[in-house]
Scaffold this active site. Sequence first.
Site, PDB file in Angstrom:
ATOM      1  CB  SER A 127     -18.095-116.182   9.682  1.00 25.83           C
ATOM      2  OG  SER A 127     -17.515-117.139  10.528  1.00 25.83           O
ATOM      3  CE  LYS A 140     -26.804-114.200  11.963  1.00 28.38           C
ATOM      4  NZ  LYS A 140     -25.600-114.346  12.773  1.00 28.38           N
ATOM      5  CG  HIS A 145     -14.363-120.128  13.964  1.00 31.00           C
ATOM      6  ND1 HIS A 145     -15.000-119.848  12.778  1.00 31.00           N
ATOM      7  CD2 HIS A 145     -14.912-119.295  14.883  1.00 31.00           C
ATOM      8  CE1 HIS A 145     -15.909-118.897  12.969  1.00 31.00           C
ATOM      9  NE2 HIS A 145     -15.869-118.536  14.244  1.00 31.00           N
TER      10      HIS A 145
HETATM   11  O1  PNS Z   1     -20.482-117.215  16.478  1.00 29.91           O
HETATM   12  P1  PNS Z   1     -21.400-116.336  17.246  1.00 29.91           P
HETATM   13  O2  PNS Z   1     -22.585-115.964  16.399  1.00 29.91           O
HETATM   14  O3  PNS Z   1     -20.705-115.151  17.851  1.00 29.91           O
HETATM   15  O4  PNS Z   1     -21.953-117.215  18.492  1.00 29.91           O
HETATM   16  C1  PNS Z   1     -22.914-116.680  19.375  1.00 29.91           C
HETATM   17  C2  PNS Z   1     -23.479-117.751  20.309  1.00 29.91           C
HETATM   18  C3  PNS Z   1     -23.903-118.968  19.522  1.00 29.91           C
HETATM   19  C4  PNS Z   1     -22.421-118.175  21.310  1.00 29.91           C
HETATM   20  C5  PNS Z   1     -24.682-117.122  21.068  1.00 29.91           C
HETATM   21  O5  PNS Z   1     -25.501-116.465  20.154  1.00 29.91           O
HETATM   22  C6  PNS Z   1     -25.521-118.147  21.814  1.00 29.91           C
HETATM   23  O6  PNS Z   1     -25.070-118.766  22.728  1.00 29.91           O
HETATM   24  N1  PNS Z   1     -26.789-118.318  21.369  1.00 29.91           N
HETATM   25  C7  PNS Z   1     -27.703-119.285  21.946  1.00 29.91           C
HETATM   26  C8  PNS Z   1     -28.896-118.583  22.598  1.00 29.91           C
HETATM   27  C9  PNS Z   1     -28.585-118.217  24.043  1.00 29.91           C
HETATM   28  O7  PNS Z   1     -28.217-119.046  24.853  1.00 29.91           O
HETATM   29  N2  PNS Z   1     -28.806-116.934  24.381  1.00 29.91           N
HETATM   30  C10 PNS Z   1     -28.611-116.428  25.739  1.00 29.91           C
HETATM   31  C11 PNS Z   1     -27.161-116.055  26.048  1.00 29.91           C
HETATM   32  S1  PNS Z   1     -26.629-114.739  25.031  1.00 29.91           S
END
Ligand code: PNS
Length: 182
Positions: free
Chosen positions: A141, A54, A30
């Site tokens: 992670s 979560k 990251h």
């Molecule tokens: O580090 P990660 O868990 O791969 O990140 C995932 C993330 C945070 C980018 C994704 O889960 C996200 O954008 N979540 C917010 C909810 C959202 O907007 N969902 C619709 C698009 S998938």
Amino acid sequence: MKETGERVAAPQSRIVAIYPGSFDPITNGHLDMIERGSRLADRLIVAILENRRKQTLFSIQERVEMLTEVVRPYPNVEIGWFHGLLVDYVKERGANFILRGIRAISDYEYELQIAHMNRRLSPGVETVFLMAGEAYSFISSQLVKEVASLGGDVSGLVPPLVQDRLRRLLGGTGEGLSAASR
Ligand code: PNS
């Protein structure tokens, strides 16, 4: 235009990027993305997802603290957090694009889905991908937490302060890391 006929400079448009993720915890992969992303944008906002459904190993406050500390060397990087839709946060912060990293083909399909969904939800929002640095392409992670919980060495995979926090929390005993928090 001033009465003298002098030209008034148009306000400089500044490029703002959002780098979203769970960062539970932040890894050196990251950090590599943050460093490279900070050179592409005038302002880079690292946006931590606060997902109340979560279970995470580190609370949102702990993740904010760790990230704030590790981005200190980058003056144009700031930390934010959000819940709900990412595209709403992007609009709220007036960002120009979302930054994401791709480590391997396995990431590609997931990232493609997210990028398409975000563009459907908000057609103006673009996602820019950077290939993860080769030295970091195997780091996640989730794996870091597993290795740390089993007493493995995670130095070089996470910033030293994250390593300390993992040691304090997990102690290398294998305890303290429930399946839900992986
Ligand atoms: O580090 P990660 O868990 O791969 O990140 C995932 C993330 C945070 C980018 C994704 O889960 C996200 O954008 N979540 C917010 C909810 C959202 O907007 N969902 C619709 C698009 S998938």
